[in-house]
Design a protein around this motif. Sequence first.
Motif, PDB file in Angstrom:
ATOM      1  N   ILE A   1       0.835  -1.202   0.000  1.00  0.00           N
ATOM      2  CA  ILE A   1       0.000   0.000   0.000  1.00  0.00           C
ATOM      3  C   ILE A   1       0.868   1.250   0.000  1.00  0.00           C
ATOM      4  CG2 ILE A   1      -1.681   1.320   1.343  1.00  0.00           C
ATOM      5  CD1 ILE A   1      -2.770  -1.387   2.335  1.00  0.00           C
ATOM      6  N   GLU A   2       1.946   1.222   0.765  1.00  0.00           N
ATOM      7  CA  GLU A   2       2.839   2.381   0.818  1.00  0.00           C
ATOM      8  C   GLU A   2       3.460   2.656  -0.545  1.00  0.00           C
ATOM      9  OE1 GLU A   2       4.397   2.395   5.457  1.00  0.00           O
ATOM     10  OE2 GLU A   2       5.441   1.157   3.967  1.00  0.00           O
ATOM     11  N   ARG A   3       3.726   1.594  -1.309  1.00  0.00           N
ATOM     12  CA  ARG A   3       4.339   1.790  -2.630  1.00  0.00           C
ATOM     13  C   ARG A   3       3.421   2.537  -3.584  1.00  0.00           C
ATOM     14  NH1 ARG A   3       6.761  -3.382  -1.752  1.00  0.00           N
ATOM     15  NH2 ARG A   3       5.021  -4.439  -2.771  1.00  0.00           N
ATOM     16  N   VAL A   4       2.098   2.348  -3.444  1.00  0.00           N
ATOM     17  CA  VAL A   4       1.177   3.048  -4.350  1.00  0.00           C
ATOM     18  C   VAL A   4       0.822   4.431  -3.832  1.00  0.00           C
ATOM     19  CG1 VAL A   4       0.228   0.884  -5.195  1.00  0.00           C
ATOM     20  CG2 VAL A   4      -0.915   2.054  -3.307  1.00  0.00           C
ATOM     21  N   GLY A   5       1.334   4.793  -2.660  1.00  0.00           N
ATOM     22  CA  GLY A   5       1.154   6.149  -2.154  1.00  0.00           C
ATOM     23  C   GLY A   5      -0.216   6.457  -1.590  1.00  0.00           C
ATOM     24  N   LEU A   6      -0.948   5.444  -1.129  1.00  0.00           N
ATOM     25  CA  LEU A   6      -2.281   5.671  -0.573  1.00  0.00           C
ATOM     26  C   LEU A   6      -2.162   6.299   0.812  1.00  0.00           C
ATOM     27  CD1 LEU A   6      -5.301   5.101  -1.225  1.00  0.00           C
ATOM     28  CD2 LEU A   6      -5.061   2.988   0.088  1.00  0.00           C
ATOM     29  N   ALA A   7      -2.947   7.331   1.065  1.00  0.00           N
ATOM     30  CA  ALA A   7      -2.905   8.020   2.357  1.00  0.00           C
ATOM     31  C   ALA A   7      -3.202   7.041   3.491  1.00  0.00           C
ATOM     32  CB  ALA A   7      -3.908   9.166   2.383  1.00  0.00           C
ATOM     33  N   GLU A   8      -2.488   7.188   4.599  1.00  0.00           N
ATOM     34  CA  GLU A   8      -2.584   6.215   5.690  1.00  0.00           C
ATOM     35  C   GLU A   8      -3.987   6.115   6.271  1.00  0.00           C
ATOM     36  OE1 GLU A   8      -0.455   5.059   9.965  1.00  0.00           O
ATOM     37  OE2 GLU A   8       0.169   6.864   8.872  1.00  0.00           O
ATOM     38  N   ARG A   9      -4.762   7.182   6.210  1.00  0.00           N
ATOM     39  CA  ARG A   9      -6.105   7.127   6.793  1.00  0.00           C
ATOM     40  C   ARG A   9      -6.973   6.068   6.116  1.00  0.00           C
ATOM     41  NH1 ARG A   9      -6.080  11.577   3.422  1.00  0.00           N
ATOM     42  NH2 ARG A   9      -7.769  11.713   1.880  1.00  0.00           N
TER      43      ARG A   9
END
Length: 217
Positions: free
Chosen positions: A167-175
């Motif tokens: 998920i972090e690789r696709v840059g999705l906001a943590e919320r």
Amino acid sequence: MRCRRSPIRSPCPRRACSTTWTRPPSARTPRPSAPGCASAEPPAHPYEMYRTMLRRHDDRLVKVSPGTLYHQVGRLAEYGLVRERGTERAGNRPERTTYAITSAGREALRAEVRRLIAEPTGERSDFRVGLAEIGHLSAPAARAALADRLANARAEREEARAAIRGIERVGLAERHWLDHTYGLAVAEAQIAWLAGVLERLDAGALAWEGSRIAGPS
């Protein structure tokens, strides 16, 4: 004309009534509605909503397929929680209808999310039921079962870490993926608890049928 009842409660066309984004208690899922969460994004067709859920790894929480998603979005539209925004075509593929969440749908979604987060549900945990009855097992059998659970918890922790990295690789906001960090924290807490119980069993600090369990060599 009588208002039809829906598995998803929605504003009645004949009178103003409170909205909740939910299903009957026996059919509730961890998310208030997978299509609803996806529909809260910019307008999209159901297959794009499905891909969004996969990018978020929501399929670990809610069983989902493109077919069921199309059906559920259709039901949401029927009850005024989402509405058609248009159609789009890519290459030789058939036209796809795009949907956007309505103001009623957004309020219903927010109300149900607040409820799910704030209110304990009293859900039954099969693991806790098993722990309540573990005294029926022999000491070696109990230890083996707990060791298997520890191995599974460690595997779940690694799956959660891998999902978070993806998920972090696709840059999705943590919320949008706090559920994954929560799941990781739960797995780590369970690992620590299980390891502690096994250590006490192996040391003879946790009595079991008056015998000491021989730990691994």
